[in-house]
Structure formats: structure tokens, C-alpha cells
Design a protein around this motif. Sequence first.
Motif, PDB file in Angstrom:
ATOM      1  N   SER A  97       0.857  -1.188   0.000  1.00 15.43           N
ATOM      2  CA  SER A  97       0.000   0.000   0.000  1.00 15.43           C
ATOM      3  C   SER A  97       0.890   1.233   0.000  1.00 15.43           C
ATOM      4  O   SER A  97       1.737   1.390   0.880  1.00 15.43           O
ATOM      5  N   HIS A  98       0.702   2.085  -0.981  1.00 15.06           N
ATOM      6  CA  HIS A  98       1.489   3.314  -1.076  1.00 15.06           C
ATOM      7  C   HIS A  98       1.326   4.164   0.190  1.00 15.06           C
ATOM      8  O   HIS A  98       2.306   4.611   0.796  1.00 15.06           O
ATOM      9  N   PHE A 122       5.239  -3.149   2.037  1.00 15.04           N
ATOM     10  CA  PHE A 122       5.753  -2.257   1.005  1.00 15.04           C
ATOM     11  C   PHE A 122       4.946  -0.969   1.133  1.00 15.04           C
ATOM     12  O   PHE A 122       3.748  -0.946   0.838  1.00 15.04           O
ATOM     13  N   THR A 123       5.547   0.113   1.545  1.00 16.80           N
ATOM     14  CA  THR A 123       4.804   1.348   1.716  1.00 16.80           C
ATOM     15  C   THR A 123       5.714   2.559   1.590  1.00 16.80           C
ATOM     16  O   THR A 123       6.936   2.454   1.762  1.00 16.80           O
ATOM     17  N   SER A 124       5.107   3.695   1.293  1.00 12.44           N
ATOM     18  CA  SER A 124       5.852   4.954   1.226  1.00 12.44           C
ATOM     19  C   SER A 124       5.807   5.709   2.537  1.00 12.44           C
ATOM     20  O   SER A 124       6.475   6.732   2.688  1.00 12.44           O
ATOM     21  N   ASN A 125       5.025   5.213   3.479  1.00 15.28           N
ATOM     22  CA  ASN A 125       4.819   5.931   4.743  1.00 15.28           C
ATOM     23  C   ASN A 125       5.306   5.072   5.904  1.00 15.28           C
ATOM     24  O   ASN A 125       4.609   4.163   6.364  1.00 15.28           O
ATOM     25  N   ALA A 126       6.495   5.394   6.402  1.00 16.37           N
ATOM     26  CA  ALA A 126       7.086   4.607   7.478  1.00 16.37           C
ATOM     27  C   ALA A 126       6.321   4.744   8.789  1.00 16.37           C
ATOM     28  O   ALA A 126       6.479   3.912   9.691  1.00 16.37           O
ATOM     29  N   ASP A 139      10.701   0.528   2.050  1.00 16.76           N
ATOM     30  CA  ASP A 139      10.339   1.848   1.552  1.00 16.76           C
ATOM     31  C   ASP A 139      10.191   1.857   0.036  1.00 16.76           C
ATOM     32  O   ASP A 139      11.142   1.530  -0.687  1.00 16.76           O
ATOM     33  N   ILE A 140       9.023   2.215  -0.458  1.00 16.37           N
ATOM     34  CA  ILE A 140       8.806   2.376  -1.903  1.00 16.37           C
ATOM     35  C   ILE A 140       8.507   3.838  -2.248  1.00 16.37           C
ATOM     36  O   ILE A 140       7.983   4.135  -3.319  1.00 16.37           O
TER      37      ILE A 140
END
Length: 313
Positions: A97-98, A122-126, A139-140
Amino acid sequence: MASDAITAAQELFTAYHEALTRLEKGLGDGFSAAVDMMLDTTGHVVVCGMGKSGLVGRKIAATLASTGTPSLFLHPAEAIHGDLGMVRRGDVVLLMSHSGETEEIIRLLPALKRLDARIIAFTSNANSTMAREAEIALDISVDREACPLNLAPTTSSLNTMVLGDALAVALMEKRGFEAADFAATHPGGALGRRLLTHVRDRMRVDNLPFVDAESTVQDALITMTEGRLGLTLIGTPTQLEGVLTDGDLRRLLVSGADLAGARVGDVASADPLTITPDAMMSAAEEKMLEARVQCLVVVDDQATVVGILQIFE
């Protein structure tokens, strides 16, 4: 108009390059830990994502499964209506999820925890819910989407797919996964047939075009034409003395050689390329491509001619 389209495409390529560079620089201990976790599991790797992430996830699950890592895709919306039964205790679950806050995935987390699933995010928000609940968060994140509105998943989808492929490739390396293993999971395709098929399965064994070494080149040409293999074998099956190919004849004619009464044994190649019937077709193709030939003479352990292999007809 054409230049505007090309400019838009070039801007997308630039954004993709920047995203992949950032993704590569972010590889570290988390990635290595994710590989080890997936390698050590005795269950499946379950890939789960919604929307565009789900479409990418299906591809990642398929890649993992075809490269030695048992894997399946779980649709998060279907999971809460019964498909969660796909997940077994101790499975590794890749959640994608982004934002890290996709509602359908967040609703799955308590159930996954009860199953003792090991979660990789897999996410852009740690700082997202999904990242916090995961054992490993990869981190994507991207500086921007390639979409002109910075809205449609483009670079973030790319990073998700590339990271999934990177995990698959790293697992292949760890497992010592080879071409034969790949063929075992692709038996129905052309690649599988090539990697699993032996020369004996494809070689021609009937009416092999033999002529005596004392025959004329004209006789050899007639036999070559009738055989439709582009070559003539000189000698006998138990004593192969050479091979004359149509390429040999063309080269001789270009050189100005007088072939009217020439003895075939004098112009044939005395050292023909051979292969054994137990060799794999993949090895035969490589040998033929390297030598730029269309046929190989198949000989057994006693150097007896048992067939001719022609791949490029």
C-alpha cells in the motif's frame, strides 16, 4: 503534437529513473531480512494489495511462484469474506500500500496477527498503521508520481514491482535456482520444452543422407536435396568421415573450385560438429547458434551416428 507526446514520455522516463535510483539507495538490512524471512518460511508467501498495488501484487506473486518461492495472491476485499483461509499459520504476508492506510488491508491486520503471520510491508509511509504493524517495512516512496497531476500511481507502482522482482531474484540466488528448476515450473511453454527436452526427442533417425567418400560432389548434392537437411554425411554410421553442407558448396563455388568431377571426400569437412542424444536441447541450440550451423550430427558413446538434429528449419 508529436514533440509534446515525446516530451511527456521523456519526463516520465526521467521520473522513473529518479525513483529507481532512490529505491536502490534505500536497500539495506531490511531488504536482506525480508529475503531471509521468505527463504526460511515453510509455508507460502502471500501477496496482498488493493487497486493498482493489487495488480502489481498479482505479478509479484506469479514471479515468486515461478522462481522457486511458493506464493499466492490474496485480494484484501475478498479476504474478509472468506479468502483469508488461504493464509496458514506462520505464512509470510507481503502487504502493499502506497499510503500504508488502505482500509481493506488495515482491516486484515488483526486476523493476520491471530494467525501469527509474519508481515512485510511495502509502503511509502514509514509511520503508517501498516508499517508499524509489520515486522519489516520496505520503503517504496518516490519524490513524485510521473503522472502530470502527481496522482495516478506510476512511479510508486514501478517501485513496488521492481522491489518485488528484486526479492524474487535474491531468493533465486539464495536457493541456487537454475534453468532446469525454472523449466520445471514452465513445462507447457516453449522455454520449458526447450529446457526439458533431450536431443534424442527431436533428432531425425530415418533415411539419413549418407554417401561414400568416393562419390562425386554431384551425387552428394542429389542426396543432400533428397534428404532436405542441408547436408550430406560422408562414410557410414559406424565410421563417419566427414560432412558436406550446402554452405560448404557455396563457399567452394565462390572460391572458383572445379566441382564437376571432384571426389566428395576431398571437399567435405572432416571434423563435423556432433552432439550426444542425451544432451539437452538448450545445449544443442547454444552450440548451433555459436557455430552458426543449422544441423548437428548426433553420435552415441561409440561414435556411431544415430541421428541428425535440425532446429532451424
